[in-house]
Motif scaffolding. Sequence first.
Motif, PDB file in Angstrom:
ATOM      1  N   PRO A  50      58.949  31.555  77.525  1.00  0.00           N
ATOM      2  CA  PRO A  50      58.877  30.752  76.308  1.00  0.00           C
ATOM      3  C   PRO A  50      58.175  31.504  75.169  1.00  0.00           C
ATOM      4  N   THR A  92      58.615  32.144  70.475  1.00  0.00           N
ATOM      5  CA  THR A  92      59.168  31.656  69.224  1.00  0.00           C
ATOM      6  C   THR A  92      59.298  32.816  68.242  1.00  0.00           C
ATOM      7  N   THR A 136      66.090  32.457  62.862  1.00  0.00           N
ATOM      8  CA  THR A 136      66.946  31.790  63.833  1.00  0.00           C
ATOM      9  C   THR A 136      67.586  32.889  64.680  1.00  0.00           C
ATOM     10  N   PHE A 195      65.702  25.351  74.277  1.00  0.00           N
ATOM     11  CA  PHE A 195      64.627  25.264  73.293  1.00  0.00           C
ATOM     12  C   PHE A 195      64.103  23.839  73.258  1.00  0.00           C
ATOM     13  N   THR A 207      62.461  20.877  70.707  1.00  0.00           N
ATOM     14  CA  THR A 207      62.255  20.487  69.313  1.00  0.00           C
ATOM     15  C   THR A 207      60.761  20.307  69.053  1.00  0.00           C
ATOM     16  N   THR A 214      69.134  22.358  76.718  1.00  0.00           N
ATOM     17  CA  THR A 214      69.429  23.486  77.606  1.00  0.00           C
ATOM     18  C   THR A 214      70.920  23.619  77.823  1.00  0.00           C
ATOM     19  N   PHE A 269      69.130  29.407  68.782  1.00  0.00           N
ATOM     20  CA  PHE A 269      67.739  28.970  68.869  1.00  0.00           C
ATOM     21  C   PHE A 269      67.217  28.838  67.444  1.00  0.00           C
ATOM     22  N   LEU A 295      61.290  27.423  66.794  1.00  0.00           N
ATOM     23  CA  LEU A 295      61.214  26.568  67.982  1.00  0.00           C
ATOM     24  C   LEU A 295      60.977  27.407  69.238  1.00  0.00           C
ATOM     25  N   ILE A 296      60.190  26.859  70.144  1.00  0.00           N
ATOM     26  CA  ILE A 296      59.918  27.536  71.413  1.00  0.00           C
ATOM     27  C   ILE A 296      61.199  27.534  72.238  1.00  0.00           C
ATOM     28  N   HIS A 297      61.558  28.724  72.741  1.00  0.00           N
ATOM     29  CA  HIS A 297      62.787  28.853  73.533  1.00  0.00           C
ATOM     30  C   HIS A 297      62.606  29.887  74.640  1.00  0.00           C
ATOM     31  N   GLN A 332      65.011  32.217  78.003  1.00  0.00           N
ATOM     32  CA  GLN A 332      66.251  32.561  78.702  1.00  0.00           C
ATOM     33  C   GLN A 332      65.882  32.974  80.124  1.00  0.00           C
TER      34      GLN A 332
END
Length: 148
Positions: free
Chosen positions: A29, A31, A36, A50, A52, A66, A77, A81-83, A85
């Motif tokens: 995780p 950001t 983007t 990610f 919200t 997801t 993403f 925003l925290i995302h 893989q």
Amino acid sequence: MNVNQIPGLNTLGVSLVRIDYAPYGLNPPHTHPRATEVLVVLEGTLYVGFVTSNPADPNQKNKLFTKYLYPGGVFVFPQGLIHFQFNVGHTNAVTFAGLSSQNPGVITIANVVFGSDPPINQDVLTKAFRVEKNVIDYLQAQFWWSID
């Protein structure tokens, strides 16, 4: 690559990166505060998502989005925003990502929270995460090292 590695990207407003994942490899995780990200899977199977943050609709607060991506799959993403893989396959996975800034920045959440220098006060972290001090000790030990 961003403007720090390729000065010719300056003022173009883009960065590109190839990410290779070992089986069960994780891009934890994180950001990008200034971009983007659009991710395209070339090989393998990824579980991506990610969360919200502060949306206009209070029912969507901290909602997790997801998807499983296969070769040719694309995921966006949103900026800030925290995302993450995660390669859920038994083989390597390969992706390309484009970011909408020549300097997108990256903040890896666990590294920042548990590996800060000096460490964040444990009272703050035990209250924030609602866990006992020994859990914070363990997590900080995973990210903290001394340069002696």
